[in-house]
Design a protein around this motif. Structure first.
Motif, PDB file in Angstrom:
ATOM      1  N   ASP A 116       0.871  -1.165   0.000  1.00 29.10           N
ATOM      2  CA  ASP A 116       0.000   0.000   0.000  1.00 29.10           C
ATOM      3  C   ASP A 116       0.913   1.221   0.000  1.00 29.10           C
ATOM      4  O   ASP A 116       2.092   1.126   0.357  1.00 29.10           O
ATOM      5  N   ARG A 117       0.389   2.375  -0.371  1.00 30.69           N
ATOM      6  CA  ARG A 117       1.219   3.573  -0.416  1.00 30.69           C
ATOM      7  C   ARG A 117       1.115   4.378   0.879  1.00 30.69           C
ATOM      8  O   ARG A 117       2.020   4.371   1.701  1.00 30.69           O
ATOM      9  N   ASP A 118      -0.008   5.077   1.062  1.00 28.40           N
ATOM     10  CA  ASP A 118      -0.184   5.960   2.221  1.00 28.40           C
ATOM     11  C   ASP A 118      -0.348   5.127   3.487  1.00 28.40           C
ATOM     12  O   ASP A 118      -1.247   4.301   3.573  1.00 28.40           O
ATOM     13  N   ASN A 123     -11.634  -4.894  -2.370  1.00 27.69           N
ATOM     14  CA  ASN A 123     -11.691  -5.765  -3.539  1.00 27.69           C
ATOM     15  C   ASN A 123     -10.262  -6.058  -4.005  1.00 27.69           C
ATOM     16  O   ASN A 123      -9.375  -5.212  -3.869  1.00 27.69           O
ATOM     17  N   PRO A 124     -10.024  -7.220  -4.576  1.00 30.10           N
ATOM     18  CA  PRO A 124      -8.660  -7.633  -4.925  1.00 30.10           C
ATOM     19  C   PRO A 124      -8.211  -7.268  -6.339  1.00 30.10           C
ATOM     20  O   PRO A 124      -7.169  -7.733  -6.801  1.00 30.10           O
ATOM     21  N   GLY A 125      -8.961  -6.424  -7.048  1.00 31.81           N
ATOM     22  CA  GLY A 125      -8.673  -6.155  -8.461  1.00 31.81           C
ATOM     23  C   GLY A 125      -7.252  -5.740  -8.777  1.00 31.81           C
ATOM     24  O   GLY A 125      -6.658  -6.226  -9.740  1.00 31.81           O
ATOM     25  N   ASP A 170      -6.842  -3.536   3.286  1.00 32.76           N
ATOM     26  CA  ASP A 170      -5.683  -4.063   2.570  1.00 32.76           C
ATOM     27  C   ASP A 170      -5.571  -5.568   2.786  1.00 32.76           C
ATOM     28  O   ASP A 170      -5.359  -6.334   1.845  1.00 32.76           O
ATOM     29  N   LEU A 171      -5.728  -5.983   4.053  1.00 35.15           N
ATOM     30  CA  LEU A 171      -5.618  -7.412   4.379  1.00 35.15           C
ATOM     31  C   LEU A 171      -6.769  -8.205   3.774  1.00 35.15           C
ATOM     32  O   LEU A 171      -6.581  -9.350   3.342  1.00 35.15           O
ATOM     33  N   GLU A 172      -7.956  -7.599   3.713  1.00 30.01           N
ATOM     34  CA  GLU A 172      -9.109  -8.260   3.084  1.00 30.01           C
ATOM     35  C   GLU A 172      -8.848  -8.472   1.596  1.00 30.01           C
ATOM     36  O   GLU A 172      -9.201  -9.517   1.039  1.00 30.01           O
ATOM     37  N   ALA A 173      -8.230  -7.496   0.940  1.00 37.13           N
ATOM     38  CA  ALA A 173      -7.906  -7.638  -0.487  1.00 37.13           C
ATOM     39  C   ALA A 173      -6.895  -8.764  -0.693  1.00 37.13           C
ATOM     40  O   ALA A 173      -7.036  -9.565  -1.623  1.00 37.13           O
ATOM     41  N   GLY A 212      -1.274 -11.483   3.881  1.00 40.20           N
ATOM     42  CA  GLY A 212      -1.318 -10.053   4.139  1.00 40.20           C
ATOM     43  C   GLY A 212      -0.732  -9.756   5.499  1.00 40.20           C
ATOM     44  O   GLY A 212      -0.948 -10.517   6.450  1.00 40.20           O
ATOM     45  N   PHE A 213       0.031  -8.689   5.593  1.00 40.28           N
ATOM     46  CA  PHE A 213       0.645  -8.262   6.843  1.00 40.28           C
ATOM     47  C   PHE A 213       0.229  -6.833   7.130  1.00 40.28           C
ATOM     48  O   PHE A 213       0.336  -5.966   6.256  1.00 40.28           O
TER      49      PHE A 213
END
Length: 180
Positions: A17-19, A119-121, A146-149, A157-158
């Motif tokens: 992720d960025r931010d 969503n994981p797109g 993020d972890l759900e994606a 996911g961490f």
């Protein structure tokens, strides 16, 4: 919605992720002077590169849908960020971003897009665009979405709660190593 340096070699992928991961989430940063780098950010990217990982950024950018800035502004910031990462020894294969928001003030961006985390797109796009060692791939994010994606895409996911990103990446690499 991607800046990509496509190659055909199979490697594990680290989605970041960025931010809140690469930079401190200061609330819709869009100009280089607004970016506050996360401690250990540059070292973490170099560590991932040296470990053979392809790094892909996946970021929701609802500031576009809210009318705060344009997609061109997002792309310009990502180009600048990529230059900073490259100069410090890191390597970003692609930046994927999602400008959509279900309740967006701007109608053109008002939708629950498949790329908008949770969503994981964006993850699926990265997996399609690059041959990937799936078993060792993972995502680092700072939010549950993020972890759900990551879970929806079938990768680990961490959750990064801040601090030293390089030390966090070291822990992630230790827990994702799969013996051949």
């Amino acid at each position: 919605m991607v800046i990509a340096n496509a190659t055909r070699d199979t490697r594990p992928m680290a989605f970041l992720d960025r931010d809140g991961v690469l930079n401190v989430d200061t609330g819709y940063p869009i100009h280089p002077h607004e970016i506050v780098w996360m401690k250990g950010c540059f070292e973490a990217l170099k560590r991932l590169k040296d470990a053979g990982y392809r790094v892909v950024i996946v970021t929701n950018q609802s500031g576009v849908a809210r009318g705060f800035f344009s997609e061109g502004d997002v792309q310009a910031l990502h180009n600048w960020m990529n230059g900073e990462f490259t100069r410090s020894g890191g390597d970003i294969s692609a930046f994927y971003y999602c400008p959509y928001l279900p309740d967006a003030p701007l109608e053109a961006y008002r939708q629950d897009h498949p790329d908008r985390k949770p969503n994981p797109g964006m993850i699926f796009r990265g997996l399609r665009d690059y041959p990937t060692d799936f078993a060792q791939s993972f995502l680092i994010g700072d939010k549950d979405s993020d972890l759900e994606a990551a879970a929806a895409a079938g990768i680990r996911g961490f959750k990064f709660a801040g601090g030293d990103l390089d030390q966090f990446v070291l822990q992630c690499l230790s827990s994702t190593h799969v013996s051949s």
